[in-house]
Design an enzyme around this catalytic site. Sequence first.
Site, mmCIF file in Angstrom:
data_model
loop_
_atom_site.group_PDB
_atom_site.id
_atom_site.type_symbol
_atom_site.label_atom_id
_atom_site.label_comp_id
_atom_site.label_asym_id
_atom_site.label_seq_id
_atom_site.Cartn_x
_atom_site.Cartn_y
_atom_site.Cartn_z
ATOM 1 N N ASN A 9 0.874 -1.181 0.000
ATOM 2 C CA ASN A 9 0.000 0.000 0.000
ATOM 3 C C ASN A 9 0.908 1.227 0.000
ATOM 4 O O ASN A 9 1.463 1.592 1.030
ATOM 5 C CB ASN A 9 -0.895 -0.036 1.255
ATOM 6 C CG ASN A 9 -1.776 1.192 1.358
ATOM 7 O OD1 ASN A 9 -1.857 1.993 0.423
ATOM 8 N ND2 ASN A 9 -2.435 1.340 2.492
ATOM 9 N N LYS A 11 0.103 4.227 -0.400
ATOM 10 C CA LYS A 11 -0.572 5.436 0.115
ATOM 11 C C LYS A 11 -0.258 6.614 -0.808
ATOM 12 O O LYS A 11 -0.105 6.425 -2.017
ATOM 13 C CB LYS A 11 -0.165 5.695 1.571
ATOM 14 C CG LYS A 11 -0.356 4.450 2.438
ATOM 15 C CD LYS A 11 -0.243 4.690 3.911
ATOM 16 C CE LYS A 11 -0.458 3.367 4.648
ATOM 17 N NZ LYS A 11 -0.442 3.521 6.101
ATOM 18 N N HIS A 97 -9.832 1.410 4.245
ATOM 19 C CA HIS A 97 -8.598 1.598 5.015
ATOM 20 C C HIS A 97 -8.881 2.571 6.162
ATOM 21 O O HIS A 97 -9.645 3.522 6.002
ATOM 22 C CB HIS A 97 -7.478 2.143 4.108
ATOM 23 C CG HIS A 97 -6.142 2.105 4.783
ATOM 24 N ND1 HIS A 97 -5.760 3.069 5.685
ATOM 25 C CD2 HIS A 97 -5.135 1.207 4.726
ATOM 26 C CE1 HIS A 97 -4.567 2.752 6.151
ATOM 27 N NE2 HIS A 97 -4.155 1.636 5.586
ATOM 28 N N GLU A 99 -7.291 4.989 7.303
ATOM 29 C CA GLU A 99 -7.045 6.409 6.991
ATOM 30 C C GLU A 99 -8.235 7.005 6.241
ATOM 31 O O GLU A 99 -8.582 8.175 6.432
ATOM 32 C CB GLU A 99 -5.739 6.534 6.180
ATOM 33 C CG GLU A 99 -4.528 6.287 7.078
ATOM 34 C CD GLU A 99 -3.321 5.674 6.390
ATOM 35 O OE1 GLU A 99 -3.241 5.714 5.150
ATOM 36 O OE2 GLU A 99 -2.444 5.143 7.109
ATOM 37 N N GLU A 169 -6.172 -4.642 10.252
ATOM 38 C CA GLU A 169 -5.111 -3.673 10.553
ATOM 39 C C GLU A 169 -5.456 -2.911 11.826
ATOM 40 O O GLU A 169 -6.221 -1.933 11.786
ATOM 41 C CB GLU A 169 -4.985 -2.668 9.399
ATOM 42 C CG GLU A 169 -4.645 -3.306 8.071
ATOM 43 C CD GLU A 169 -4.011 -2.297 7.118
ATOM 44 O OE1 GLU A 169 -2.895 -2.563 6.668
ATOM 45 O OE2 GLU A 169 -4.625 -1.242 6.861
ATOM 46 N N GLY A 175 1.873 2.345 10.857
ATOM 47 C CA GLY A 175 2.844 3.427 10.726
ATOM 48 C C GLY A 175 3.499 3.817 12.038
ATOM 49 O O GLY A 175 4.177 4.839 12.122
ATOM 50 N N SER A 215 2.725 -2.088 10.443
ATOM 51 C CA SER A 215 4.172 -2.170 10.689
ATOM 52 C C SER A 215 4.777 -3.535 10.337
ATOM 53 O O SER A 215 5.718 -3.987 10.982
ATOM 54 C CB SER A 215 4.501 -1.788 12.130
ATOM 55 O OG SER A 215 4.090 -0.446 12.381
HETATM 56 P P1 PGA Z 1 2.315 0.371 7.749
HETATM 57 O O1 PGA Z 1 0.887 0.601 7.038
HETATM 58 O O2 PGA Z 1 2.849 -0.935 7.204
HETATM 59 O O3 PGA Z 1 3.146 1.538 7.349
HETATM 60 O O4 PGA Z 1 2.061 0.280 9.206
HETATM 61 C C1 PGA Z 1 0.024 -0.457 6.824
HETATM 62 C C2 PGA Z 1 -1.243 0.049 6.160
HETATM 63 O O5 PGA Z 1 -1.705 1.133 6.508
HETATM 64 O O6 PGA Z 1 -1.810 -0.618 5.276
#
Ligand code: PGA
Length: 253
Positions: A9, A11, A97, A99, A169, A175, A215
């Site tokens: 991803n 982003k 997601h 976000e 998630e 993140g 992560s």
């Molecule tokens: P991350 O993000 O691996 O940077 O924690 C995962 C995601 O948001 O899909």
Amino acid sequence: MRKQIAAANWKMNLTLAEGEKLIKDIISAAPELGAGREAVFAVPFPYLINVGNLLKGVANAHVASQNLAATNNGAFTGEVSGAMLQSIGMKYAVIGHSERREYYHESNEILTEKVNRAMEHNIHPIFCCGEPLSIRENGSQNTYVNSQLKESIFHLEPQQMKGFVIAYEPIWAIGTGKTATSGQAEDMHLHIRSLIENKYGADVAGSVSILYGGSVKAANAKEIFSKPNVDGGLVGGASLNAMEFCEIMKSLK
Ligand code: PGA
């Protein structure tokens, strides 16, 4: 056997040139993925065609959109519809997601519509769920995730749920560098699979790929993916580094 998936991803990161270089670097170093394993790249809308072209001829690698409109074509400035994505051969779309839920107010009801628009256009959702820290701390994460699934995907017919892809998630692990332990991931994945089994039966539940996200990196992917109900990962930060992502691909069961 259900699919094992390493999903990147990106982003809102990388220029087109940087993204193309990343994909080329991954293609040249990646392990060959046999049947039952896939690499998926959720890249920004403007790069979908280019990245899709670079992946042509790479076995079991696909592009995905990071979003899809809840409505069909029409006067919705700035949105991208299922029909548009279907017309460029999209196989997957990340839907829900955290976000998008948080910053763009995507409710479970809106996500139902997004899932429906994807299914109508033969695009497989990678449906995201997961709890915030406060919910984890009061121990109600199972109930929380249950509502997310019940309100957004449990209206689907059994044949639509067959082979469906879910990404669990936990928001507190995205993140932050703070990964759920493989035990925490397995507990939730098992919970999700039993919810699906209660509603759709063991055959359908066994066919659903449940990815862990939050992560994931080369150093922890193998341990997390080794759990019986973890079918790969949805990877943010570490997917922007070719060597990291190749290692994560190698960690698939
Ligand atoms: P991350 O993000 O691996 O940077 O924690 C995962 C995601 O948001 O899909």
